[in-house]
Design an enzyme around this catalytic site. Structure first.
Site, PDB file in Angstrom:
ATOM      1  N   HIS A 129      33.783 117.701   1.459  1.00 18.25           N
ATOM      2  CA  HIS A 129      35.086 118.371   1.385  1.00 18.25           C
ATOM      3  C   HIS A 129      35.026 119.597   0.487  1.00 18.25           C
ATOM      4  O   HIS A 129      35.680 119.650  -0.563  1.00 18.25           O
ATOM      5  CB  HIS A 129      36.146 117.396   0.872  1.00 18.25           C
ATOM      6  CG  HIS A 129      36.578 116.384   1.871  1.00 18.25           C
ATOM      7  ND1 HIS A 129      37.360 116.694   2.961  1.00 18.25           N
ATOM      8  CD2 HIS A 129      36.320 115.059   1.952  1.00 18.25           C
ATOM      9  CE1 HIS A 129      37.593 115.601   3.667  1.00 18.25           C
ATOM     10  NE2 HIS A 129      36.975 114.600   3.083  1.00 18.25           N
TER      11      HIS A 129
ATOM     12  N   SER B 249      34.423 112.221  -0.515  1.00 15.88           N
ATOM     13  CA  SER B 249      35.429 111.165  -0.567  1.00 15.88           C
ATOM     14  C   SER B 249      35.388 110.416   0.764  1.00 15.88           C
ATOM     15  O   SER B 249      36.139 110.708   1.681  1.00 15.88           O
ATOM     16  CB  SER B 249      36.825 111.767  -0.805  1.00 15.88           C
ATOM     17  OG  SER B 249      37.812 110.757  -0.807  1.00 15.88           O
TER      18      SER B 249
ATOM     19  N   GLU C 110      36.489 122.214   0.991  1.00 22.61           N
ATOM     20  CA  GLU C 110      37.814 122.841   1.002  1.00 22.61           C
ATOM     21  C   GLU C 110      38.739 122.284  -0.075  1.00 22.61           C
ATOM     22  O   GLU C 110      39.798 122.858  -0.353  1.00 22.61           O
ATOM     23  CB  GLU C 110      38.474 122.671   2.380  1.00 22.61           C
ATOM     24  CG  GLU C 110      39.114 121.318   2.648  1.00 22.61           C
ATOM     25  CD  GLU C 110      38.139 120.217   3.030  1.00 22.61           C
ATOM     26  OE1 GLU C 110      38.580 119.101   3.341  1.00 22.61           O
ATOM     27  OE2 GLU C 110      36.904 120.474   3.018  1.00 22.61           O
TER      28      GLU C 110
ATOM     29  N   CYS D 259      33.846 116.219   7.453  1.00 20.43           N
ATOM     30  CA  CYS D 259      33.886 114.816   7.037  1.00 20.43           C
ATOM     31  C   CYS D 259      34.014 113.872   8.229  1.00 20.43           C
ATOM     32  O   CYS D 259      33.130 113.810   9.051  1.00 20.43           O
ATOM     33  CB  CYS D 259      34.980 114.604   5.985  1.00 20.43           C
ATOM     34  SG  CYS D 259      34.632 113.163   4.924  1.00 20.43           S
TER      35      CYS D 259
END
Length: 309
Positions: free
Chosen positions: A235, A192, A237, A142
């Site tokens: 993301h 995000s 993860e 990110c």
């Protein structure tokens, strides 16, 4: 094979309760195995949550993985206790002369700032330089990916009109790429972020290979031609409820935020995870093909050839 983390770090018990094979540092030292050393620069304010998420993914392989956590010494963390940082984290200064099989540099909630205005950016640039010579391959996530793309390739980031927030459909851009082996042709990635990179800037770089694309997000995963750099502009993860927590946090702060797209199920009662298998496969492939298969068995012995030679 297990992931090696201290027995008293919060992630240890969480992963053990999930039946994920974790091994304490003390037990690992009794085994005659050369583990893969993975350095994680954790720039997220929710450090315990992030270290647990990454530990979960790195544990999902046949390799023994030893995690080393670092945090910027030029930044004071406000959301993680000093005792946790002192017990489980080290600094770049303490490891800068060592070599590592792989490294992960996380995102950070500093997108509203110019790169040069981030208080630890000078230290981050040193770490970027360090990855060239002391790390076999690095994964950037990110904002960490955006900062690395800017540093290594002079690719700028641009503000979005509204936050890219939700879980978005992606499609492979290449057919035979080992990093994506086993991942479906169409897959989902949580996003995000408030900034983006222009497709034209990414495609103009001859040393970068886009691996997937999305009509909502553009290119999300790309790599360098020498396989030393992997960029994930999303993301994968994230846990099941990470976006929900971010949504509720922003609502509580009266920030302009819309419900995350393609995230809650039809009656809004829960979340159906659409990205977990993709995340597990991506990280396993990265560990196997871009770390284990490329790294020297003994960094200290220059006569040792790479494992795939």
């Amino acid at each position: 094979m297990p992931i090696i983390i201290p027995k008293d770090i919060p992630a240890y018990q969480i992963l053990k309760d999930e039946n994920i094979f974790v091994m304490s540092t003390r037990r690992a030292q009794t085994q005659d195995v050369r583990p893969i050393d993975i350095l994680i620069l954790n720039l997220m304010p929710t450090k315990i949550e992030t270290e647990t998420q990454l530990s979960r993914l790195l544990a999902n392989s046949s390799l023994q993985v030893n995690l080393i956590l670092i945090t910027p010494s030029t930044h004071d963390s406000k959301n993680t206790s000093q005792s946790h940082l002192e017990k489980f984290y080290t600094t770049f200064e303490q490891i800068k002369d060592k070599k590592f099989d792989g490294m992960i540099i996380t995102g950070a909630p500093v997108e509203h700032l110019e790169f040069e205005d981030v208080d630890y950016y000078d230290e981050l640039k040193e770490i970027f330089e360090f990855t060239k010579t002391n790390v076999t391959t690095t994964m950037f996530i990110c904002w960490g990916a955006q900062a690395a793309l800017n540093y290594f390739y002079n690719i700028p980031k641009y503000p979005l009109e509204k936050k890219l927030f939700g879980v978005f459909k992606h499609k492979k851009s290449v057919i035979h790429e080992v990093l994506l082996n086993g991942i479906d042709d169409v897959f989902y990635v949580p996003q995000s972020r408030h900034t983006y990179n222009k497709e034209s800037d990414l495609l103009a770089q001859e040393n970068l290979i886009p691996l997937c694309t999305s009509k909502d997000c553009g290119t999300t995963i790309l790599k360098s031609k020498d396989n030393k750099q992997v960029f994930v502009l999303g993301h994968l993860e994230y846990d099941k409820y990470t976006l929900k927590k971010e949504y509720e946090r922003d609502l509580a702060k009266n920030l302009p935020i819309e419900e995350p797209q393609n995230y809650f199920n039809e009656d809004k009662s829960d979340v159906d995870v659409l990205w977990r298998s993709t995340a597990n496969i991506l990280y396993s492939n990265w560990l196997n093909y871009y770390v284990y298969q490329l790294t020297p068995f003994d960094f200290k012995n220059p006569k040792i050839k790479y494992l795939n030679e």
